[in-house]
Each structure stands twice: as structure tokens, then as C-alpha cells.
Enzyme design. Sequence first.
Site, PDB file in Angstrom:
ATOM      1  N   LYS A  54       8.157  37.545  64.384  1.00 23.37           N
ATOM      2  CA  LYS A  54       7.781  36.368  63.591  1.00 23.37           C
ATOM      3  C   LYS A  54       7.501  35.188  64.525  1.00 23.37           C
ATOM      4  O   LYS A  54       6.518  34.459  64.347  1.00 23.37           O
ATOM      5  CB  LYS A  54       8.896  36.010  62.604  1.00 23.37           C
ATOM      6  CG  LYS A  54       8.955  36.961  61.419  1.00 23.37           C
ATOM      7  CD  LYS A  54      10.216  36.796  60.592  1.00 23.37           C
ATOM      8  CE  LYS A  54      10.280  37.874  59.509  1.00 23.37           C
ATOM      9  NZ  LYS A  54      11.557  37.909  58.793  1.00 23.37           N
ATOM     10  N   GLN A  98      17.076  34.726  58.413  1.00 22.56           N
ATOM     11  CA  GLN A  98      16.874  36.178  58.400  1.00 22.56           C
ATOM     12  C   GLN A  98      18.013  36.874  57.655  1.00 22.56           C
ATOM     13  O   GLN A  98      19.190  36.657  57.964  1.00 22.56           O
ATOM     14  CB  GLN A  98      16.781  36.679  59.858  1.00 22.56           C
ATOM     15  CG  GLN A  98      16.477  38.153  59.991  1.00 22.56           C
ATOM     16  CD  GLN A  98      15.086  38.525  59.481  1.00 22.56           C
ATOM     17  OE1 GLN A  98      14.109  37.857  59.762  1.00 22.56           O
ATOM     18  NE2 GLN A  98      15.014  39.601  58.717  1.00 22.56           N
ATOM     19  N   ASP A 121      10.280  31.871  52.498  1.00 23.22           N
ATOM     20  CA  ASP A 121      10.551  33.215  51.971  1.00 23.22           C
ATOM     21  C   ASP A 121      10.403  33.249  50.447  1.00 23.22           C
ATOM     22  O   ASP A 121      10.320  34.322  49.859  1.00 23.22           O
ATOM     23  CB  ASP A 121      11.990  33.633  52.327  1.00 23.22           C
ATOM     24  CG  ASP A 121      12.041  34.654  53.455  1.00 23.22           C
ATOM     25  OD1 ASP A 121      10.999  35.285  53.725  1.00 23.22           O
ATOM     26  OD2 ASP A 121      13.122  34.825  54.046  1.00 23.22           O
TER      27      ASP A 121
END
Length: 300
Positions: A54, A98, A121
Site C-alpha cells: 500500500k 490495518q 476503508d
Amino acid sequence: MDAKIIDGREFAAAVRGKVKDHVTRLASEHGIVPGLAVVLVGEDPASQVYVRSKGKATVEAGMKSVEHRLAADTSERELLALVDQLNNDSSIHGILVQLPLPEHLKEDLVVNAIDPAKDVDGFHISNVGLLGTGRKSMVPCTPLGCLMMLRDHHESLSGLEAVIIGRSNIVGRPMAQLLIGDSCTVTVAHSRTRDLPEVVRRADVVVAAVGRPEMVQGNWVKPGATVIDVGINRVDAPERGEGKTRLVGDVDFERALQVAGAITPVPGGVGPMTIACLLANTLTACCRSNGVPEPDGLTV
Ligand code: NDP
């Protein structure tokens, strides 16, 4: 005739190119550089790989990338303090914690501490509610990527029968909301669904997000249907040598290929789109927070 293979790598490269072009324009016309902060707690090897890729993709898109790696025994208070600091940092437009987090940390609490405007997200409860009521939100990356590929393949999704297999908060449910938004007739199947093959057989669009290797059989697929395979499953591959493995999706690709109209492969389908959509979401968040126009086609 075999189905068209929807090349997720090629599609993702195009999305990333579009993001990069827009980032360049933002810098030259407005002096703004989008920033993404990724927070990793602990040393889960798979999460470390995701975070690294990422970060690399963020830099390649011309954005600012910040990584915070915290020890596995980080307290909830310390993690929330970091999230708060990032919420208040005007150079950061996207924050991603994460998952999964170590067991002593409450994921819900941490995710909902992120400023919803920076929640790239799309897991914050406010964004879930906005998406569920058909309003502008941050959309979870994997279903957003699936929708982009579906929109690209179909002139219109309106009126199509869509069957989503899986009802998770990160894939199945947001996918259902997105397809409702595009006027599909949506069925969400799960482990309690009766006669799943029959349910799948009526679908013009199948999205499989189950996590069971090659569960969806070729003869479940309606001829000409579009099949989006979200599953990523590692299975033994003795034909490649002792101890070797390979990745497969939730769909029996070889058989479904002979029936479907279009299908995504695994690997090289939905996976690459997820990171591309993370970059797209960071750019979208940056444009919204600065009150500049969002690029077309990178969100819903
Ligand atoms: P979850 O485990 O959270 O959800 C799986 C869903 O599948 C559940 O709703 C479950 O039903 C349903 N299910 C399980 N067994 C069956 C069955 N036999 N018949 C019908 N439905 C069943 O998984 P995720 O949504 O997180 O992920 C799904 C897959 O997608 C995984 O392989 C994951 O690795 C992959 N993935 C890929 C991404 C990418 O970037 N390509 C991103 C995210 C996920 P129930 O609710 O009743 O238990």
C-alpha cells in the site's frame, strides 16, 4: 465460446494512472498533495506485506505515504491517541488501520475513532450508514473495485439479477448496497441459504465472497453471466512440486469460464483493484476536504 476474462491488473493500472494524473493536477493547480497514513499494530506477516505494498503504491501515485508501525502490545489508549493525531493532521487525508488488530484491541472502537472523512476503508459506522441510505460516503475498497469492473463490462446494471455470496461487512454487505444503488435486483446468499446452486443459477451477475476454494461450480453459473470472484484461497499444489501452493478463488474458474459471459481470474482479478481503490479513495477524501472537484469514475 470461453468467457471474456476481466483483467484486474490491467484495469487497476488504468485506475492508478487516472489517480496519478489527477494527483499531478492537484499539485500544480492547487498545491495540494494527498496523504495516506497506514497504521500497523504487531507483526502479522500478511499484514506487513499488505502495508508495504500500500505504501509503495501510494508513493507511485505521487501521494504522501506515512507508515506507523506499532508494537503488538500497544495499548488501546496509545493507538487511539495516534488516530486522534492523524485525524488532526491536515497533510493526511486518508487513514487506514490495518486489520486484524491484536486481540486485546477492539476493532470497532478503533475504526470508529477515525474521522469518517478520512476513513478510506469505508468501515466507519457513519460511512456504512451513508452507503446504506444511498448517500455520498467513503466506499469500502474491494466492493468499489468490483463495481467499477461491472460498470465497465455492462452498459447498464439496471434491472439485472445480482447474487452476492457472502454477507461480511467488508465485502458482501457493501457490495449489496452498491448494486442496489445501480438498480440491480439483489440477493445476498450466505451459509444458511437453501439450495445455493439454484439461487446462483438465476443471476446475471455473481459476486462470490466466501473464502472457500472453488466452491461455486461451473454448472451453477447461468450461461452468459458475469462472475466476479473475490475469494483468495491458498491451496496445495503438488503438481508444482513438494510443499508448493497456489492461489484460487471461490469459483471453479476453468469450468465457469466455459459458461460465463465474463469472469475475473484469481490471482489478477479483484485483488489488484482493492489497492487501486484505496488510492482512489484517498484522492476522493483529499478533494472533498479541500472543496475541489472529484475526478469522475473513481467513486460512486
Ligand atoms: P468472511 O469470512 O467474513 O465472510 C464469508 C461469508 O461467506 C459469510 O457471510 C458466510 O456466511 C459465507 N459462507 C461461508 N460458507 C458458505 C457456504 N458454504 N455457502 C454460502 N455462503 C457461505 O469473508 P470476507 O467477506 O472477509 O472474505 C471473503 C473472501 O474474499 C475471502 O477469501 C477473502 O480472502 C477474500 N477477500 C479478498 C479481497 C481482495 O482484495 N480480493 C478483500 C477481502 C476479502 P455466514 O455469514 O452465514 O457465516
